[in-house]
Design an enzyme around this catalytic site. Sequence first.
Site, PDB file in Angstrom:
ATOM      1  N   ASP A   1      14.636  -8.785   5.164  1.00  0.00           N
ATOM      2  CA  ASP A   1      13.668  -7.834   5.695  1.00  0.00           C
ATOM      3  C   ASP A   1      14.057  -7.466   7.123  1.00  0.00           C
ATOM      4  O   ASP A   1      13.590  -8.055   8.086  1.00  0.00           O
ATOM      5  CB  ASP A   1      12.268  -8.458   5.654  1.00  0.00           C
ATOM      6  CG  ASP A   1      11.197  -7.393   5.670  1.00  0.00           C
ATOM      7  OD1 ASP A   1      11.545  -6.196   5.587  1.00  0.00           O
ATOM      8  OD2 ASP A   1      10.017  -7.754   5.773  1.00  0.00           O
TER       9      ASP A   1
ATOM     10  N   ASP B   1       3.922   1.520  -1.197  1.00  0.00           N
ATOM     11  CA  ASP B   1       4.560   1.681  -2.499  1.00  0.00           C
ATOM     12  C   ASP B   1       3.588   2.235  -3.545  1.00  0.00           C
ATOM     13  O   ASP B   1       3.977   2.974  -4.435  1.00  0.00           O
ATOM     14  CB  ASP B   1       5.168   0.351  -2.958  1.00  0.00           C
ATOM     15  CG  ASP B   1       6.363  -0.052  -2.098  1.00  0.00           C
ATOM     16  OD1 ASP B   1       7.044   0.852  -1.583  1.00  0.00           O
ATOM     17  OD2 ASP B   1       6.603  -1.261  -1.923  1.00  0.00           O
TER      18      ASP B   1
ATOM     19  N   TYR C   1      26.154  -6.686   2.621  1.00  0.00           N
ATOM     20  CA  TYR C   1      26.003  -6.779   1.169  1.00  0.00           C
ATOM     21  C   TYR C   1      26.619  -5.639   0.363  1.00  0.00           C
ATOM     22  O   TYR C   1      26.468  -5.582  -0.843  1.00  0.00           O
ATOM     23  CB  TYR C   1      24.533  -6.914   0.792  1.00  0.00           C
ATOM     24  CG  TYR C   1      23.602  -5.936   1.481  1.00  0.00           C
ATOM     25  CD1 TYR C   1      23.695  -4.574   1.252  1.00  0.00           C
ATOM     26  CD2 TYR C   1      22.612  -6.398   2.348  1.00  0.00           C
ATOM     27  CE1 TYR C   1      22.850  -3.683   1.868  1.00  0.00           C
ATOM     28  CE2 TYR C   1      21.754  -5.518   2.972  1.00  0.00           C
ATOM     29  CZ  TYR C   1      21.871  -4.163   2.736  1.00  0.00           C
ATOM     30  OH  TYR C   1      21.027  -3.289   3.356  1.00  0.00           O
TER      31      TYR C   1
ATOM     32  N   LYS D   1      16.703  -9.987  -0.610  1.00  0.00           N
ATOM     33  CA  LYS D   1      16.520  -8.749   0.140  1.00  0.00           C
ATOM     34  C   LYS D   1      16.046  -9.142   1.535  1.00  0.00           C
ATOM     35  O   LYS D   1      14.911  -9.583   1.708  1.00  0.00           O
ATOM     36  CB  LYS D   1      15.475  -7.885  -0.570  1.00  0.00           C
ATOM     37  CG  LYS D   1      15.340  -6.499  -0.039  1.00  0.00           C
ATOM     38  CD  LYS D   1      14.481  -5.678  -1.001  1.00  0.00           C
ATOM     39  CE  LYS D   1      14.320  -4.242  -0.519  1.00  0.00           C
ATOM     40  NZ  LYS D   1      13.714  -4.138   0.794  1.00  0.00           N
TER      41      LYS D   1
ATOM     42  N   LYS E   1      21.919  -5.845  -8.717  1.00  0.00           N
ATOM     43  CA  LYS E   1      22.952  -4.816  -8.827  1.00  0.00           C
ATOM     44  C   LYS E   1      23.802  -5.061 -10.067  1.00  0.00           C
ATOM     45  O   LYS E   1      24.098  -6.215 -10.386  1.00  0.00           O
ATOM     46  CB  LYS E   1      23.891  -4.870  -7.615  1.00  0.00           C
ATOM     47  CG  LYS E   1      23.256  -4.426  -6.322  1.00  0.00           C
ATOM     48  CD  LYS E   1      24.202  -4.682  -5.149  1.00  0.00           C
ATOM     49  CE  LYS E   1      23.552  -4.239  -3.859  1.00  0.00           C
ATOM     50  NZ  LYS E   1      24.256  -4.791  -2.689  1.00  0.00           N
TER      51      LYS E   1
ATOM     52  N   GLU F   1       0.835  -1.212   0.000  1.00  0.00           N
ATOM     53  CA  GLU F   1       0.000   0.000   0.000  1.00  0.00           C
ATOM     54  C   GLU F   1       0.868   1.260   0.000  1.00  0.00           C
ATOM     55  O   GLU F   1       0.579   2.242  -0.676  1.00  0.00           O
ATOM     56  CB  GLU F   1      -0.932  -0.005   1.219  1.00  0.00           C
ATOM     57  CG  GLU F   1      -2.042  -1.030   1.103  1.00  0.00           C
ATOM     58  CD  GLU F   1      -2.714  -1.356   2.440  1.00  0.00           C
ATOM     59  OE1 GLU F   1      -3.899  -1.640   2.425  1.00  0.00           O
ATOM     60  OE2 GLU F   1      -2.042  -1.330   3.490  1.00  0.00           O
TER      61      GLU F   1
ATOM     62  N   ARG G   1      20.812   3.881   9.121  1.00  0.00           N
ATOM     63  CA  ARG G   1      20.708   4.684   7.909  1.00  0.00           C
ATOM     64  C   ARG G   1      20.396   6.144   8.252  1.00  0.00           C
ATOM     65  O   ARG G   1      20.863   7.062   7.611  1.00  0.00           O
ATOM     66  CB  ARG G   1      19.613   4.123   7.003  1.00  0.00           C
ATOM     67  CG  ARG G   1      19.555   4.835   5.653  1.00  0.00           C
ATOM     68  CD  ARG G   1      18.268   4.532   4.893  1.00  0.00           C
ATOM     69  NE  ARG G   1      18.009   3.118   4.741  1.00  0.00           N
ATOM     70  CZ  ARG G   1      18.540   2.342   3.789  1.00  0.00           C
ATOM     71  NH1 ARG G   1      19.353   2.863   2.924  1.00  0.00           N
ATOM     72  NH2 ARG G   1      18.241   1.068   3.728  1.00  0.00           N
TER      73      ARG G   1
ATOM     74  N   CYS H   1     -27.247  -3.673  17.924  1.00  0.00           N
ATOM     75  CA  CYS H   1     -26.088  -4.065  18.729  1.00  0.00           C
ATOM     76  C   CYS H   1     -26.176  -5.557  19.047  1.00  0.00           C
ATOM     77  O   CYS H   1     -27.192  -6.020  19.555  1.00  0.00           O
ATOM     78  CB  CYS H   1     -26.060  -3.256  20.021  1.00  0.00           C
ATOM     79  SG  CYS H   1     -24.792  -3.820  21.153  1.00  0.00           S
TER      80      CYS H   1
ATOM     81  N   CYS I   1     -22.965   1.448  18.931  1.00  0.00           N
ATOM     82  CA  CYS I   1     -24.143   1.210  19.735  1.00  0.00           C
ATOM     83  C   CYS I   1     -24.307   2.442  20.622  1.00  0.00           C
ATOM     84  O   CYS I   1     -23.428   2.739  21.422  1.00  0.00           O
ATOM     85  CB  CYS I   1     -23.963  -0.042  20.585  1.00  0.00           C
ATOM     86  SG  CYS I   1     -25.189  -0.167  21.894  1.00  0.00           S
TER      87      CYS I   1
ATOM     88  N   CYS J   1     -26.822  -5.718  23.068  1.00  0.00           N
ATOM     89  CA  CYS J   1     -28.010  -5.222  23.768  1.00  0.00           C
ATOM     90  C   CYS J   1     -29.194  -4.997  22.832  1.00  0.00           C
ATOM     91  O   CYS J   1     -30.290  -4.674  23.282  1.00  0.00           O
ATOM     92  CB  CYS J   1     -27.690  -3.936  24.524  1.00  0.00           C
ATOM     93  SG  CYS J   1     -27.429  -2.524  23.450  1.00  0.00           S
TER      94      CYS J   1
ATOM     95  N   CYS K   1     -25.685  -0.792  27.644  1.00  0.00           N
ATOM     96  CA  CYS K   1     -25.171  -1.902  26.842  1.00  0.00           C
ATOM     97  C   CYS K   1     -24.125  -2.666  27.677  1.00  0.00           C
ATOM     98  O   CYS K   1     -23.115  -2.095  28.088  1.00  0.00           O
ATOM     99  CB  CYS K   1     -24.529  -1.350  25.572  1.00  0.00           C
ATOM    100  SG  CYS K   1     -23.862  -2.612  24.504  1.00  0.00           S
TER     101      CYS K   1
ATOM    102  N   GLU L   1      20.691 -10.861  -5.234  1.00  0.00           N
ATOM    103  CA  GLU L   1      20.748 -11.386  -3.861  1.00  0.00           C
ATOM    104  C   GLU L   1      19.407 -11.219  -3.168  1.00  0.00           C
ATOM    105  O   GLU L   1      18.573 -10.413  -3.591  1.00  0.00           O
ATOM    106  CB  GLU L   1      21.874 -10.702  -3.070  1.00  0.00           C
ATOM    107  CG  GLU L   1      21.789  -9.198  -3.070  1.00  0.00           C
ATOM    108  CD  GLU L   1      23.155  -8.513  -2.891  1.00  0.00           C
ATOM    109  OE1 GLU L   1      24.181  -9.062  -3.324  1.00  0.00           O
ATOM    110  OE2 GLU L   1      23.173  -7.422  -2.326  1.00  0.00           O
TER     111      GLU L   1
ATOM    112  N   LYS M   1      10.315  -6.485  -5.543  1.00  0.00           N
ATOM    113  CA  LYS M   1       9.687  -6.902  -4.286  1.00  0.00           C
ATOM    114  C   LYS M   1       8.614  -7.948  -4.522  1.00  0.00           C
ATOM    115  O   LYS M   1       7.814  -7.837  -5.444  1.00  0.00           O
ATOM    116  CB  LYS M   1       9.120  -5.687  -3.557  1.00  0.00           C
ATOM    117  CG  LYS M   1      10.226  -4.869  -2.907  1.00  0.00           C
ATOM    118  CD  LYS M   1       9.697  -3.625  -2.266  1.00  0.00           C
ATOM    119  CE  LYS M   1       9.387  -3.846  -0.811  1.00  0.00           C
ATOM    120  NZ  LYS M   1       8.969  -2.600  -0.158  1.00  0.00           N
TER     121      LYS M   1
ATOM    122  N   SER N   1      18.582   4.616  -0.301  1.00  0.00           N
ATOM    123  CA  SER N   1      17.758   3.411  -0.345  1.00  0.00           C
ATOM    124  C   SER N   1      17.613   2.997  -1.803  1.00  0.00           C
ATOM    125  O   SER N   1      18.031   3.715  -2.703  1.00  0.00           O
ATOM    126  CB  SER N   1      16.405   3.687   0.299  1.00  0.00           C
ATOM    127  OG  SER N   1      15.836   4.831  -0.274  1.00  0.00           O
TER     128      SER N   1
HETATM  129 ZN   LIG Z   1     -25.132  -2.337  22.778  1.00  0.00          ZN
END
Ligand SMILES: [Zn+2]
Length: 687
Positions: A129, A45, A238, A127, A301, A43, A148, A419, A437, A422, A443, A125, A325, A95
Amino acid sequence: MLVIFWTVKKKEAIQRIETLRKELNSHNHNYYVLNNPVITDFEYDILMNELQQLEKMYPESYSADSPTQKVGSDLSSDGVQQGFAQCRHKYPMLSLSNTYDLQELYAFNERISKATEKSWTYNCELKFDGTAICLTYVNGSLERALTRGDGTVGDDVTQNVRQIASIPHRLKEGSGYPAEFEIRGEIFMPYVAFDKLNYQRELDEDPPFANPRNAAAGSLKLLDSKQISDRGLECTLYHLIAPERDFKTHTEALKEAASWGLPVSEFSKECNSIDEIAAYINEWDSRRKTLPFATDGIVIKVNQLDLQRSLGFTAKSPRWATAYKFKAEEALTKLLSIDYQVGRTGAITPVANLEPVQLSGTVVKRASLHNSEQMEALDIHLGDYVYVEKGGEIIPKITRVEFGKRLPEAVKAEFPKNCPDCGTPLVKDEDEAKSFCPNSDFCPMQQKGKFIHFISRKAMNINAGEATIEQLYSKGYIKELSDLYKLTSKELATLDKWKEKSISNFLNSLEESKQNPFHKVLFGLGIRYIGETTAKNLAGRFGNIDSLMQADREQLLATEEVGEKLADSIMGYFANPAHIKMIEELRSAGLIFSEEQDHKGSLSETLTGKTLVVSGVFSISREELKKYIESHGGKIGSSISKNTDYLVAGEKSGESKMQKAQKLGVQVISEDELYLLTENKPLLTLF
Ligand SMILES: [Zn+2]
């Protein structure tokens, strides 16, 4: 006409650019500094890619501060964590650009072929994590380790890095290393160590880490370097920078580094063509699932160092390298049912119960569905086969439905209109896309949630747990918060397994809670949107509950961190006569409702000046045990040191802790002995 259309579009685009920059900066902060991402890498990226495209279309929007131009910073100088000196990198630490698309690798290859006449190869190579590290060796000794940081300046974590077993303090004598060089790599946490750490954190009631990468990054920034060696961190290097040595290729340089005793990955491969790279990627996309550590892609690389030098860098990344990736690991499983959980504030959260399935090294049984809109967007039916993915959050989420496997009779999952606890019709909070609710006063789930919040450590710090509240509530002893202070020993004696000691502990703790300062009481009331900090701000500004009750909107809004929503919530709360009555009862019970009254408690402080470390499982929850210790003046230590007075060891207490205690001469006591101690009675097992 076209001009107007263009101007509107441009205005929108510029606004979108601003929004994206803000969003990405906040995600960078969550990721690099807090080690607690809220979106998946994928997301992230996508957002970054959108921003890059827009900035390309509207070059006038250029800003050197844009997240597209900067390396995400892990520097801990913003008050979140302190204690690391910052050091300038000798060479900027950039990076890598990245892609999820094989086609883009062909384009990458194309760009390089345009830049050179000579033939070249690639080095591929895994990557890893983890979190990036830059090591400097001088005359064979580890001199310095920097994170970094922002690419230019990094945090000096040398002391911590020295605790990582795979990083040599001294290189192999006579192996021919240069007098001074830099080598970069990744510090990561293998799955086994990650699971062990999170298991311990669960026992300690600390929030678990979302993934091994956050655990590695968080561990590297621990202020107490002695704790690092227990974390099982590992390192792989690396990228060697040794200007005085004339290596021809990256492969050759790393091979040399390995011969000096440095940890270098065994999985890299020299590839002659982009097709070979594609084959390497394909192989590892499945093979990585068998590795004992997390990998999130492949780094490609240019192998020839002279070509690397002539290709150079952009502001953010080298032109001679890129990362492919892998999409986050996902698993397909069956949706069995959906629970609709009612929170303390009445928010309803749908949680999916799944057929257990293996995902990234753990078994997944539940996944979040967030809210009704999310369910609608997924078009989720009961019995569907769904894909689950682990994002930044610890609870995995459902990303899509496998429609091909849906049975014709499958019924669409309907978000309840009432709900589940309740039966009150739910209302929707448009801002938050959440259903609530509204029956906050009756409740049962919300009521119980309110008590649990009230007794919590950050609020009234009362020595009881959820199970106690559950019993008190179902027996009808507590309806309003003030009922807690009316409980009698006779009533408490009817609780499951409660004996004299638990009763007197609980009553003492209630009594002691009356010493809590006004802001804690205010926070404990559980008024919607009042967090710990706002409670302090409000207490500081209004001084007492009466002034707060009488405050008008304008006065409320003039308080730090108080916005429209919170002002509405406060006014709504005090407009309810039942709340006023309850507050009066709490006041007569002796709780503090003004800052002037705030004073230090005179508790039975039999543990004053003592530091205790707790480990293992007890008859009460660890949180309760810690509260008990603190309410008697004791301090809780996070790890055993020579300053520890006692190790309180429960069942399944960690062996390493016991050994450490013995080694340092720290007295080990049981839970029962702790109670004797707080009552100033002699310990039976004293030696
Ligand atoms: Zn409730």
